[in-house]
Design a protein around this motif. Structure first.
Motif, PDB file in Angstrom:
ATOM      1  N   GLN A   1       0.837  -1.193   0.000  1.00 50.60           N
ATOM      2  CA  GLN A   1       0.000   0.000   0.000  1.00 50.60           C
ATOM      3  C   GLN A   1       0.875   1.247   0.000  1.00 50.60           C
ATOM      4  O   GLN A   1       1.892   1.292   0.676  1.00 50.60           O
ATOM      5  CB  GLN A   1      -0.884   0.032   1.252  1.00 50.60           C
ATOM      6  CG  GLN A   1      -1.659  -1.213   1.478  1.00 50.60           C
ATOM      7  CD  GLN A   1      -2.146  -1.334   2.902  1.00 50.60           C
ATOM      8  OE1 GLN A   1      -1.853  -0.509   3.747  1.00 50.60           O
ATOM      9  NE2 GLN A   1      -2.880  -2.387   3.161  1.00 50.60           N
ATOM     10  N   ASN A   2       0.439   2.264  -0.727  1.00 50.21           N
ATOM     11  CA  ASN A   2       1.070   3.584  -0.738  1.00 50.21           C
ATOM     12  C   ASN A   2       0.021   4.590  -0.319  1.00 50.21           C
ATOM     13  O   ASN A   2      -0.980   4.774  -1.005  1.00 50.21           O
ATOM     14  CB  ASN A   2       1.608   3.931  -2.125  1.00 50.21           C
ATOM     15  CG  ASN A   2       2.710   3.003  -2.546  1.00 50.21           C
ATOM     16  OD1 ASN A   2       3.608   2.717  -1.768  1.00 50.21           O
ATOM     17  ND2 ASN A   2       2.638   2.512  -3.768  1.00 50.21           N
ATOM     18  N   LEU A   3       0.251   5.258   0.823  1.00 50.39           N
ATOM     19  CA  LEU A   3      -0.712   6.197   1.372  1.00 50.39           C
ATOM     20  C   LEU A   3      -0.161   7.619   1.325  1.00 50.39           C
ATOM     21  O   LEU A   3       1.021   7.845   1.049  1.00 50.39           O
ATOM     22  CB  LEU A   3      -1.052   5.809   2.814  1.00 50.39           C
ATOM     23  CG  LEU A   3      -1.568   4.385   3.004  1.00 50.39           C
ATOM     24  CD1 LEU A   3      -1.582   4.015   4.464  1.00 50.39           C
ATOM     25  CD2 LEU A   3      -2.944   4.240   2.406  1.00 50.39           C
ATOM     26  N   ASP A   4      -1.027   8.587   1.638  1.00 45.89           N
ATOM     27  CA  ASP A   4      -0.608   9.988   1.706  1.00 45.89           C
ATOM     28  C   ASP A   4       0.449  10.181   2.789  1.00 45.89           C
ATOM     29  O   ASP A   4       0.608   9.363   3.687  1.00 45.89           O
ATOM     30  CB  ASP A   4      -1.816  10.875   2.038  1.00 45.89           C
ATOM     31  CG  ASP A   4      -2.850  10.889   0.935  1.00 45.89           C
ATOM     32  OD1 ASP A   4      -2.504  10.588  -0.220  1.00 45.89           O
ATOM     33  OD2 ASP A   4      -4.020  11.198   1.236  1.00 45.89           O
ATOM     34  N   PHE A   5       1.156  11.310   2.712  1.00 47.74           N
ATOM     35  CA  PHE A   5       2.133  11.737   3.707  1.00 47.74           C
ATOM     36  C   PHE A   5       3.309  10.781   3.848  1.00 47.74           C
ATOM     37  O   PHE A   5       3.910  10.660   4.911  1.00 47.74           O
ATOM     38  CB  PHE A   5       1.477  11.966   5.073  1.00 47.74           C
ATOM     39  CG  PHE A   5       0.218  12.774   5.015  1.00 47.74           C
ATOM     40  CD1 PHE A   5       0.262  14.118   4.655  1.00 47.74           C
ATOM     41  CD2 PHE A   5      -1.006  12.199   5.280  1.00 47.74           C
ATOM     42  CE1 PHE A   5      -0.894  14.868   4.589  1.00 47.74           C
ATOM     43  CE2 PHE A   5      -2.171  12.939   5.209  1.00 47.74           C
ATOM     44  CZ  PHE A   5      -2.120  14.280   4.866  1.00 47.74           C
ATOM     45  N   GLY A   6       3.641  10.039   2.795  1.00 49.63           N
ATOM     46  CA  GLY A   6       4.796   9.147   2.822  1.00 49.63           C
ATOM     47  C   GLY A   6       4.610   7.893   3.658  1.00 49.63           C
ATOM     48  O   GLY A   6       5.588   7.278   4.081  1.00 49.63           O
ATOM     49  N   ILE A   7       3.389   7.487   3.888  1.00 49.19           N
ATOM     50  CA  ILE A   7       3.115   6.279   4.669  1.00 49.19           C
ATOM     51  C   ILE A   7       2.991   5.100   3.707  1.00 49.19           C
ATOM     52  O   ILE A   7       2.248   5.161   2.736  1.00 49.19           O
ATOM     53  CB  ILE A   7       1.826   6.437   5.496  1.00 49.19           C
ATOM     54  CG1 ILE A   7       1.931   7.631   6.436  1.00 49.19           C
ATOM     55  CG2 ILE A   7       1.532   5.164   6.271  1.00 49.19           C
ATOM     56  CD1 ILE A   7       0.630   7.981   7.127  1.00 49.19           C
ATOM     57  N   ASP A   8       3.736   4.037   3.979  1.00 52.78           N
ATOM     58  CA  ASP A   8       3.690   2.821   3.172  1.00 52.78           C
ATOM     59  C   ASP A   8       3.361   1.644   4.072  1.00 52.78           C
ATOM     60  O   ASP A   8       3.807   1.573   5.216  1.00 52.78           O
ATOM     61  CB  ASP A   8       5.032   2.557   2.491  1.00 52.78           C
ATOM     62  CG  ASP A   8       5.390   3.621   1.478  1.00 52.78           C
ATOM     63  OD1 ASP A   8       4.469   4.150   0.831  1.00 52.78           O
ATOM     64  OD2 ASP A   8       6.587   3.920   1.340  1.00 52.78           O
TER      65      ASP A   8
END
Length: 111
Positions: A70-77
């Protein structure tokens, strides 16, 4: 809206035939994942991919596995890996009792 209604109608018409199909435990699927997390103070959205499947060992036991990235907003993986095994026993022509035991490894990276 019309396309969604048409798709729903087609799926409903196919449902009775799916009930009489033989249950299978040799599967593979790939999915796109859309993630929406409602969190305070900000919402986090993202997308990802999921690969999974199962492999029937004999008429009772099967192996299963799933991987998600998963690749999320704000650089969260995020990443998740699930491996396990299960058993199935037919209760009727259309219903199986299914039990699984899995190991799940999940990792979330912030920035």
């Amino acid at each position: 809206m019309k396309r969604l209604f048409l798709l729903g109608s087609v799926l409903c018409s196919l449902a009775p035939s799916a009930l009489y199909a033989e249950m299978r435990y040799n599967t593979f699927d790939a999915s796109l994942v859309d993630i929406e997390l409602d969190a305070r103070p900000r919402n986090v959205d993202g997308n990802g991919i999921e690969l999974g499947g199962s492999f029937e060992l004999n008429d009772k036991f099967f192996l299963l596995g799933k991987w998600q990235d998963q690749n999320l907003d704000f650089g969260i993986d995020g990443r998740a890996l699930e491996i396990g095994a299960g058993l199935h026993h037919p209760l009727s022509a259309t219903i199986d009792f299914v039990a699984t035991l899995s190991y799940l490894d999940t990792e979330v990276d912030f920035g």
